[in-house]
Design a protein around this motif. Sequence first.
Motif, PDB file in Angstrom:
ATOM      1  N   SER A   1       9.160  62.716  -0.005  1.00  0.00           N
ATOM      2  CA  SER A   1       7.998  62.860  -0.884  1.00  0.00           C
ATOM      3  C   SER A   1       7.156  61.589  -0.863  1.00  0.00           C
ATOM      4  CB  SER A   1       8.460  63.145  -2.310  1.00  0.00           C
ATOM      5  OG  SER A   1       9.159  62.030  -2.814  1.00  0.00           O
ATOM      6  N   GLU A   2       5.958  61.694  -1.438  1.00  0.00           N
ATOM      7  CA  GLU A   2       5.059  60.537  -1.479  1.00  0.00           C
ATOM      8  C   GLU A   2       5.626  59.414  -2.330  1.00  0.00           C
ATOM      9  OE1 GLU A   2       1.103  61.582  -2.570  1.00  0.00           O
ATOM     10  OE2 GLU A   2       1.022  63.251  -1.170  1.00  0.00           O
ATOM     11  N   SER A   3       6.469  59.757  -3.286  1.00  0.00           N
ATOM     12  CA  SER A   3       7.024  58.741  -4.168  1.00  0.00           C
ATOM     13  C   SER A   3       8.245  58.027  -3.580  1.00  0.00           C
ATOM     14  CB  SER A   3       7.397  59.374  -5.510  1.00  0.00           C
ATOM     15  OG  SER A   3       8.392  60.356  -5.318  1.00  0.00           O
ATOM     16  N   ALA A   4       8.719  58.484  -2.418  1.00  0.00           N
ATOM     17  CA  ALA A   4       9.872  57.847  -1.774  1.00  0.00           C
ATOM     18  C   ALA A   4       9.473  56.457  -1.269  1.00  0.00           C
ATOM     19  CB  ALA A   4      10.372  58.706  -0.615  1.00  0.00           C
ATOM     20  N   ASN A   5      10.471  55.571  -1.146  1.00  0.00           N
ATOM     21  CA  ASN A   5      10.142  54.220  -0.696  1.00  0.00           C
ATOM     22  C   ASN A   5       9.687  54.237   0.758  1.00  0.00           C
ATOM     23  OD1 ASN A   5      12.460  54.382   0.825  1.00  0.00           O
ATOM     24  ND2 ASN A   5      13.651  53.018  -0.470  1.00  0.00           N
ATOM     25  N   ARG A   6       9.119  53.127   1.170  1.00  0.00           N
ATOM     26  CA  ARG A   6       8.485  53.045   2.491  1.00  0.00           C
ATOM     27  C   ARG A   6       9.497  53.217   3.629  1.00  0.00           C
ATOM     28  NH1 ARG A   6       6.127  48.706   6.005  1.00  0.00           N
ATOM     29  NH2 ARG A   6       4.205  49.634   6.782  1.00  0.00           N
ATOM     30  N   ASP A   7      10.679  52.634   3.492  1.00  0.00           N
ATOM     31  CA  ASP A   7      11.696  52.752   4.547  1.00  0.00           C
ATOM     32  C   ASP A   7      12.151  54.198   4.719  1.00  0.00           C
ATOM     33  OD1 ASP A   7      11.570  50.046   5.032  1.00  0.00           O
ATOM     34  OD2 ASP A   7      13.253  49.570   3.688  1.00  0.00           O
ATOM     35  N   ARG A   8      12.321  54.890   3.610  1.00  0.00           N
ATOM     36  CA  ARG A   8      12.739  56.311   3.656  1.00  0.00           C
ATOM     37  C   ARG A   8      11.696  57.143   4.385  1.00  0.00           C
ATOM     38  NH1 ARG A   8      13.315  60.941   4.250  1.00  0.00           N
ATOM     39  NH2 ARG A   8      14.195  62.498   2.881  1.00  0.00           N
ATOM     40  N   ARG A   9      10.426  56.909   4.054  1.00  0.00           N
ATOM     41  CA  ARG A   9       9.349  57.654   4.707  1.00  0.00           C
ATOM     42  C   ARG A   9       9.245  57.303   6.191  1.00  0.00           C
ATOM     43  NH1 ARG A   9       5.889  61.549   2.515  1.00  0.00           N
ATOM     44  NH2 ARG A   9       4.172  60.538   3.534  1.00  0.00           N
ATOM     45  N   LEU A  10       9.503  56.041   6.533  1.00  0.00           N
ATOM     46  CA  LEU A  10       9.421  55.621   7.926  1.00  0.00           C
ATOM     47  C   LEU A  10      10.511  56.292   8.762  1.00  0.00           C
ATOM     48  CD1 LEU A  10       8.112  53.831  10.078  1.00  0.00           C
ATOM     49  CD2 LEU A  10       9.742  52.047   9.435  1.00  0.00           C
ATOM     50  N   VAL A  11      11.724  56.311   8.244  1.00  0.00           N
ATOM     51  CA  VAL A  11      12.825  56.974   8.956  1.00  0.00           C
ATOM     52  C   VAL A  11      12.536  58.474   9.072  1.00  0.00           C
ATOM     53  CG1 VAL A  11      15.270  57.605   8.811  1.00  0.00           C
ATOM     54  CG2 VAL A  11      14.552  55.268   8.333  1.00  0.00           C
ATOM     55  N   GLY A  12      12.047  59.082   7.999  1.00  0.00           N
ATOM     56  CA  GLY A  12      11.693  60.501   8.043  1.00  0.00           C
ATOM     57  C   GLY A  12      10.593  60.783   9.047  1.00  0.00           C
ATOM     58  N   ALA A  13       9.600  59.917   9.115  1.00  0.00           N
ATOM     59  CA  ALA A  13       8.496  60.104  10.065  1.00  0.00           C
ATOM     60  C   ALA A  13       8.983  59.986  11.504  1.00  0.00           C
ATOM     61  CB  ALA A  13       7.393  59.096   9.789  1.00  0.00           C
ATOM     62  N   VAL A  14       9.910  59.079  11.760  1.00  0.00           N
ATOM     63  CA  VAL A  14      10.453  58.929  13.109  1.00  0.00           C
ATOM     64  C   VAL A  14      11.246  60.178  13.502  1.00  0.00           C
ATOM     65  CG1 VAL A  14      12.119  57.639  14.498  1.00  0.00           C
ATOM     66  CG2 VAL A  14      10.462  56.419  13.088  1.00  0.00           C
ATOM     67  N   ILE A  15      12.044  60.700  12.592  1.00  0.00           N
ATOM     68  CA  ILE A  15      12.833  61.899  12.872  1.00  0.00           C
ATOM     69  C   ILE A  15      11.917  63.101  13.095  1.00  0.00           C
ATOM     70  CG2 ILE A  15      14.472  63.553  11.886  1.00  0.00           C
ATOM     71  CD1 ILE A  15      15.827  61.126  10.542  1.00  0.00           C
ATOM     72  N   VAL A  16      10.938  63.282  12.215  1.00  0.00           N
ATOM     73  CA  VAL A  16      10.015  64.410  12.352  1.00  0.00           C
ATOM     74  C   VAL A  16       9.192  64.277  13.630  1.00  0.00           C
ATOM     75  CG1 VAL A  16       7.974  65.501  11.339  1.00  0.00           C
ATOM     76  CG2 VAL A  16       9.929  64.943   9.901  1.00  0.00           C
ATOM     77  N   GLY A  17       8.720  63.074  13.925  1.00  0.00           N
ATOM     78  CA  GLY A  17       7.955  62.856  15.152  1.00  0.00           C
ATOM     79  C   GLY A  17       8.781  63.122  16.399  1.00  0.00           C
ATOM     80  N   GLY A  18      10.043  62.699  16.368  1.00  0.00           N
ATOM     81  CA  GLY A  18      10.932  62.970  17.500  1.00  0.00           C
ATOM     82  C   GLY A  18      11.162  64.459  17.693  1.00  0.00           C
ATOM     83  N   TYR A  19      11.343  65.180  16.600  1.00  0.00           N
ATOM     84  CA  TYR A  19      11.538  66.630  16.686  1.00  0.00           C
ATOM     85  C   TYR A  19      10.296  67.316  17.254  1.00  0.00           C
ATOM     86  CZ  TYR A  19      12.112  71.476  15.323  1.00  0.00           C
ATOM     87  OH  TYR A  19      12.182  72.841  15.334  1.00  0.00           O
ATOM     88  N   VAL A  20       9.133  66.929  16.754  1.00  0.00           N
ATOM     89  CA  VAL A  20       7.888  67.537  17.243  1.00  0.00           C
ATOM     90  C   VAL A  20       7.684  67.227  18.722  1.00  0.00           C
ATOM     91  CG1 VAL A  20       5.377  67.489  17.006  1.00  0.00           C
ATOM     92  CG2 VAL A  20       6.814  67.624  14.973  1.00  0.00           C
ATOM     93  N   MET A  21       8.000  66.007  19.148  1.00  0.00           N
ATOM     94  CA  MET A  21       7.875  65.658  20.565  1.00  0.00           C
ATOM     95  C   MET A  21       8.864  66.453  21.417  1.00  0.00           C
ATOM     96  SD  MET A  21       7.149  61.565  20.355  1.00  0.00           S
ATOM     97  CE  MET A  21       7.580  61.337  22.049  1.00  0.00           C
ATOM     98  N   LEU A  22      10.072  66.663  20.918  1.00  0.00           N
ATOM     99  CA  LEU A  22      11.068  67.466  21.640  1.00  0.00           C
ATOM    100  C   LEU A  22      10.606  68.912  21.788  1.00  0.00           C
ATOM    101  CD1 LEU A  22      13.935  67.440  22.882  1.00  0.00           C
ATOM    102  CD2 LEU A  22      14.763  68.144  20.639  1.00  0.00           C
ATOM    103  N   VAL A  23      10.046  69.475  20.734  1.00  0.00           N
ATOM    104  CA  VAL A  23       9.535  70.846  20.792  1.00  0.00           C
ATOM    105  C   VAL A  23       8.365  70.933  21.769  1.00  0.00           C
ATOM    106  CG1 VAL A  23       8.333  72.620  19.457  1.00  0.00           C
ATOM    107  CG2 VAL A  23      10.353  71.507  18.509  1.00  0.00           C
ATOM    108  N   ALA A  24       7.468  69.949  21.748  1.00  0.00           N
ATOM    109  CA  ALA A  24       6.332  69.948  22.674  1.00  0.00           C
ATOM    110  C   ALA A  24       6.808  69.820  24.121  1.00  0.00           C
ATOM    111  CB  ALA A  24       5.370  68.818  22.323  1.00  0.00           C
ATOM    112  N   ALA A  25       7.818  68.998  24.364  1.00  0.00           N
ATOM    113  CA  ALA A  25       8.349  68.849  25.724  1.00  0.00           C
ATOM    114  C   ALA A  25       8.998  70.146  26.203  1.00  0.00           C
ATOM    115  CB  ALA A  25       9.357  67.705  25.768  1.00  0.00           C
ATOM    116  N   ALA A  26       9.740  70.823  25.335  1.00  0.00           N
ATOM    117  CA  ALA A  26      10.356  72.098  25.712  1.00  0.00           C
ATOM    118  C   ALA A  26       9.285  73.144  25.986  1.00  0.00           C
ATOM    119  CB  ALA A  26      11.299  72.577  24.610  1.00  0.00           C
ATOM    120  N   PHE A  27       8.230  73.151  25.177  1.00  0.00           N
ATOM    121  CA  PHE A  27       7.138  74.091  25.408  1.00  0.00           C
ATOM    122  C   PHE A  27       6.472  73.821  26.750  1.00  0.00           C
ATOM    123  CE2 PHE A  27       2.734  75.523  25.014  1.00  0.00           C
ATOM    124  CZ  PHE A  27       2.930  76.828  24.614  1.00  0.00           C
TER     125      PHE A  27
END
Length: 80
Positions: A27-53
């Motif tokens: 969420s927006e209220s989560a600390n910066r480190d939590r959001r950064l780790v989440g963004a890296v995981i989500v970005g990695g997943y999206v890149m993996l899906v794009a590569a498979a496509f």
Amino acid sequence: MFYFYALPALPFLVLAVTFSLGLVLGSESANRDRRLVGAVIVGGYVMLVAAAFGFFWPIYTSEILTFGQWRARIWLNSWI
């Protein structure tokens, strides 16, 4: 062969994946480190899906493939 019985479930699948990625992102209220780790995981997943496509793009567009190229895209014997 396209299976029409799976079509009505597709919007719900997309919504479920989007909701899950939002939970991983945090969420927006989560600390910066939590959001950064989440963004890296989500970005990695999206890149993996794009590569498979991109890898399966020749099959989606009915391009002519060599036997080796086609066999590389058939991961399971039941797909044949």
